[in-house]
Write an enzyme that holds these catalytic residues in place. Structure first.
Site, mmCIF file in Angstrom:
data_model
loop_
_atom_site.group_PDB
_atom_site.id
_atom_site.type_symbol
_atom_site.label_atom_id
_atom_site.label_comp_id
_atom_site.label_asym_id
_atom_site.label_seq_id
_atom_site.Cartn_x
_atom_site.Cartn_y
_atom_site.Cartn_z
ATOM 1 N N TYR A 62 -8.325 16.882 -1.882
ATOM 2 C CA TYR A 62 -9.388 16.036 -1.330
ATOM 3 C C TYR A 62 -10.115 15.371 -2.477
ATOM 4 O O TYR A 62 -10.505 16.036 -3.451
ATOM 5 C CB TYR A 62 -10.379 16.854 -0.500
ATOM 6 C CG TYR A 62 -10.195 16.608 0.970
ATOM 7 C CD1 TYR A 62 -10.315 15.311 1.481
ATOM 8 C CD2 TYR A 62 -9.882 17.617 1.849
ATOM 9 C CE1 TYR A 62 -10.128 15.051 2.824
ATOM 10 C CE2 TYR A 62 -9.690 17.373 3.195
ATOM 11 C CZ TYR A 62 -9.814 16.078 3.691
ATOM 12 O OH TYR A 62 -9.619 15.828 5.007
ATOM 13 N N GLU A 64 -12.558 12.440 -1.909
ATOM 14 C CA GLU A 64 -13.392 11.342 -1.401
ATOM 15 C C GLU A 64 -14.303 10.813 -2.498
ATOM 16 O O GLU A 64 -14.921 11.588 -3.247
ATOM 17 C CB GLU A 64 -14.211 11.819 -0.195
ATOM 18 C CG GLU A 64 -13.356 11.844 1.062
ATOM 19 C CD GLU A 64 -13.923 12.702 2.163
ATOM 20 O OE1 GLU A 64 -14.534 13.735 1.851
ATOM 21 O OE2 GLU A 64 -13.724 12.347 3.327
ATOM 22 N N ASP A 208 -4.006 -12.439 3.006
ATOM 23 C CA ASP A 208 -3.224 -11.246 3.351
ATOM 24 C C ASP A 208 -1.822 -11.475 2.794
ATOM 25 O O ASP A 208 -1.012 -12.187 3.380
ATOM 26 C CB ASP A 208 -3.198 -11.046 4.869
ATOM 27 C CG ASP A 208 -2.418 -9.783 5.248
ATOM 28 O OD1 ASP A 208 -1.648 -9.282 4.400
ATOM 29 O OD2 ASP A 208 -2.572 -9.317 6.388
ATOM 30 N N THR A 234 0.316 -4.740 1.346
ATOM 31 C CA THR A 234 1.002 -3.457 1.473
ATOM 32 C C THR A 234 1.791 -3.239 0.185
ATOM 33 O O THR A 234 2.059 -4.189 -0.561
ATOM 34 C CB THR A 234 1.975 -3.442 2.661
ATOM 35 O OG1 THR A 234 2.838 -4.569 2.550
ATOM 36 C CG2 THR A 234 1.237 -3.494 3.987
ATOM 37 N N LYS A 237 6.735 -3.367 0.810
ATOM 38 C CA LYS A 237 7.649 -4.447 1.223
ATOM 39 C C LYS A 237 8.444 -4.884 -0.015
ATOM 40 O O LYS A 237 9.050 -4.035 -0.657
ATOM 41 C CB LYS A 237 6.869 -5.555 1.916
ATOM 42 C CG LYS A 237 6.204 -5.071 3.229
ATOM 43 C CD LYS A 237 5.595 -6.196 4.024
ATOM 44 C CE LYS A 237 5.103 -5.762 5.392
ATOM 45 N NZ LYS A 237 3.770 -5.147 5.368
ATOM 46 N N ARG A 243 4.886 3.646 1.093
ATOM 47 C CA ARG A 243 4.297 3.038 2.305
ATOM 48 C C ARG A 243 2.784 3.173 2.238
ATOM 49 O O ARG A 243 2.235 4.258 2.434
ATOM 50 C CB ARG A 243 4.840 3.751 3.544
ATOM 51 C CG ARG A 243 4.229 3.330 4.857
ATOM 52 C CD ARG A 243 5.115 3.717 6.004
ATOM 53 N NE ARG A 243 6.400 3.072 5.879
ATOM 54 C CZ ARG A 243 6.670 1.802 6.201
ATOM 55 N NH1 ARG A 243 5.734 1.052 6.742
ATOM 56 N NH2 ARG A 243 7.863 1.294 6.004
HETATM 57 N N1 DSN Z 1 4.979 -4.699 10.720
HETATM 58 C C1 DSN Z 1 4.957 -5.560 9.560
HETATM 59 C C2 DSN Z 1 6.099 -6.496 9.549
HETATM 60 O O1 DSN Z 1 7.191 -6.109 9.938
HETATM 61 O O2 DSN Z 1 5.962 -7.618 9.124
HETATM 62 C C3 DSN Z 1 3.665 -6.271 9.438
HETATM 63 O O3 DSN Z 1 2.625 -5.368 9.587
#
Ligand code: DSN
Length: 427
Positions: A62, A64, A208, A234, A237, A243
Site C-alpha cells: 500500500y 497511497e 487522449d 494507456t 497499446k 495494462r
Molecule cells: N477498448 C479500447 C480500444 O479497443 O480501443 C479503448 O478503450
C-alpha cells in the site's frame, strides 16, 4: 541490491501445482496468442521483463500518496520504482510533469474531469460513433451522465475530423475542456488547430493519446505534448507496456491533476504495475523501439491498402497510424459477421462502427485492424499483403463455423505464418 533472485514472485511451477485450473488458463491463453493473428488495434505483447515486474511482490504494498509523501510506512523501495517511472516518463515525452498512478486510460481520463470540471459543465469531444471514446461524454459513461458533452464528428466526404464543425461548436458552447483523440481515428490530428481554438474560447486542451502514444514515444508521429495542457494515455497499446494508464501535463496543471488522480479518483496505486511502466518507458527510449514504431505505421498503411484492393475500403482512404477502419458495405458483409468469420479462421479483429454507419453498434458496418502485435512478432509489409488476403478470404468467402472448408484453409495459412513469426518465441 540483493543478490537473492531465487524468488521474485513469478513461480509458475508452484502455481501449476497449487492451482492447475488457473495455470491451465495462463498456458492456454499463451497458446491462443501464439496460434492466431492478433489484429486488435489496442492490443500488444509486452516483454518478459515487463511481465516479470508485474508478477512481483510490489503488488503487496500500500502506498497511497506520492514518492516521499505516503500515508503508509515501508514505502522506501516502491518510492524508488515510482520515481524512476516518473523520470523516464517525463524524459520520454519531453513533458514538464507526469503522473504514473492511473490504473487505466479511463482512470486517467477521470482525473481530467476531476481536475478541470464541475458536474454540469461542458466538454467538447469527438463522438463515439465517429471514433471517440466512452469516457469522452457518452451517455452510458459517467462523463455523459454528469457532464454536458457536446460532440463533433468527421466530415462526410473526407471521413476526417470536421475542423469547421469543431470551431463552430467551440464558439457556440464555450466548453471548459476540449478533447482530441479517440479509439478509431486512423489519421493524424492537428494539435496546433485545437490549441489555438482552446485559447480562443478559454478552454483546457486535453489530448487522449491512448491509441497512438506509442508512436509518439517512438518519434514516428508528431507529439501532442507541446500543444496540450494534459495528455492522457494507456500503457498497453502500441507502447507495449503493462495494462494501465498514465498522464503528462504542463507544470501549471501538475498539482490539480495529481490531486485528481489521488485522492479524488483512486486509492492505493498499483506499485507492481508502476514498476512495469518504468521498465516499459526504458524499452521505449531505445532505437529498437523507434524502429518498431516506424514499422507499425508502414505495416498499417500496407494492410489498409491491400484490404482496399479486396474491396474492403479503408475509411479516409488509408491511415497515418497503427490502425485502419474498413467499410464492409462494398462486400456485403456486416462487421459482426466479419468478426466471427475471421475468428473462425484464427484471425482476431473487432467489428467497429464506421462514420454515419447505418447499422446498430453491435452489428456495425466495419472492422478495425491494427498492426502493433504482428509488428512485435517481426512481420513486415510483405506479410501484411498476405494477411489482407487471409482476412478477405475469411470475411468474404468464409463462415462462422471453424469446421467450414474456408475457415480451415485460412487457419492453416495463419498457422504457417505465425510459426515463421512466433509470439513470445521460445528461447
Ligand atoms: N477498448 C479500447 C480500444 O479497443 O480501443 C479503448 O478503450
Amino acid at each position: 541490491m540483493s543478490t537473492d533472485q531465487t524468488f521474485y514472485g513469478s513461480d509458475f511451477g508452484a502455481l501449476s501445482s497449487f492451482d492447475p485450473d488457473i495455470a491451465g488458463v495462463l498456458l492456454s491463453e499463451l497458446d491462443r496468442i501464439r496460434g492466431g493473428l492478433q489484429l486488435i488495434a489496442s492490443e500488444n505483447m509486452s516483454s518478459p521483463e515487463v511481465l516479470t515486474a508485474l508478477g512481483s511482490t510490489l503488488s503487496n504494498k500500500y502506498a497511497e500518496g506520492y514518492p516521499g509523501r505516503r500515508y503508509y510506512g515501508g514505502c522506501s523501495e516502491v518510492d524508488k520504482a515510482e520515481q524512476i517511472a516518473l523520470e523516464r516518463c517525463t524524459a520520454l515525452f519531453d513533458a514538464e510533469h507526469a503522473n504514473v498512478q492511473p490504473h487505466s486510460g479511463a482512470s486517467a481520463n477521470q482525473a481530467v474531469y476531476g481536475a478541470f470540471m464541475k458536474p454540469g459543465e461542458t466538454i467538447l469531444a469527438m463522438s463515439l460513433p465517429h471514433g471517440g471514446h466512452l469516457t469522452h461524454g457518452s451517455k452510458v459513461s459517467f462523463s455523459g451522465k454528469w457532464f454536458n458533452a457536446v460532440h463533433y464528428g468527421v466530415d462526410k466526404e473526407t471521413e476526417n475530423i470536421d475542423y469547421d464543425q469543431v470551431t463552430a461548436l467551440a464558439r457556440e458552447h464555450r466548453p471548459k475542456v476540449i478533447c482530441a483523440g479517440g479509439s478509431a481515428i486512423p489519421r493524424l490530428i492537428d494539435f496546433e488547430f485545437f490549441r489555438n481554438l482552446a485559447d480562443e474560447v478559454g478552454a483546457i486542451f486535453w489530448v487522449d493519446a491512448a491509441h497512438f502514444i506509442g508512436l509518439v514515444a517512438g518519434r514516428a508521429i508528431p507529439s501532442p505534448v507541446p500543444w496540450a495542457d494534459v495528455v492522457t494515455f494507456t500503457t498497453h497499446k502500441v507502447l507495449r507496456g503493462p495494462r494501465s494508464g498514465a498522464l503528462v501535463c504542463t507544470a501549471e496543471h501538475a498539482a490539480a491533476l495529481d490531486k485528481a488522480v489521488f485522492p479524488m479518483m483512486q486509492g492505493g496505486p498499483q506499485m507492481h504495475t508502476i514498476a512495469a511502466k518504468a521498465v516499459n518507458f526504458k524499452e521505449c527510449a531505445t532505437p529498437e523501439y523507434a524502429a518498431y514504431a516506424t514499422q507499425v505505421i508502414a505495416n498499417a498503411r500496407q494492410l489498409a491498402t491491400s484490404l482496399g484492393e479486396h474491396g474492403i475500403r479503408p475509411t479516409t482512404g488509408g491511415t497515418d497510424t497503427h490502425l485502419s477502419l474498413h467499410d464492409l458495405q462494398g462486400v456485403g458483409v456486416t462487421g459482426a459477421d466479419a468478426e466471427v468469420r475471421a475468428d473462425a479462421a484464427g484471425i482476431v479483429l473487432n467489428k467497429n462502427a464506421i462514420p454515419f454507419d447505418p447499422q446498430k453498434p453491435n452489428v456495425a458496418s466495419g472492422i478495425r485492424v491494427g498492426t502493433p502485435c504482428v509488428t512485435t512478432q517481426g512481420m513486415g509489409t510483405s506479410e501484411m499483403v498476405t494477411i489482407a488476403d487471409l482476412i478477405a478470404t475469411a470475411v468474404i468467402k468464409g463462415d462462422a463455423d471453424p469446421g467450414h472448408a474456408v475457415s480451415q484453409q485460412v487457419r492453416a495459412e495463419v498457422s504457417e505464418l505465425v510459426t515463421r513469426f512466433p509470439a513470445y518465441p521460445r528461447p
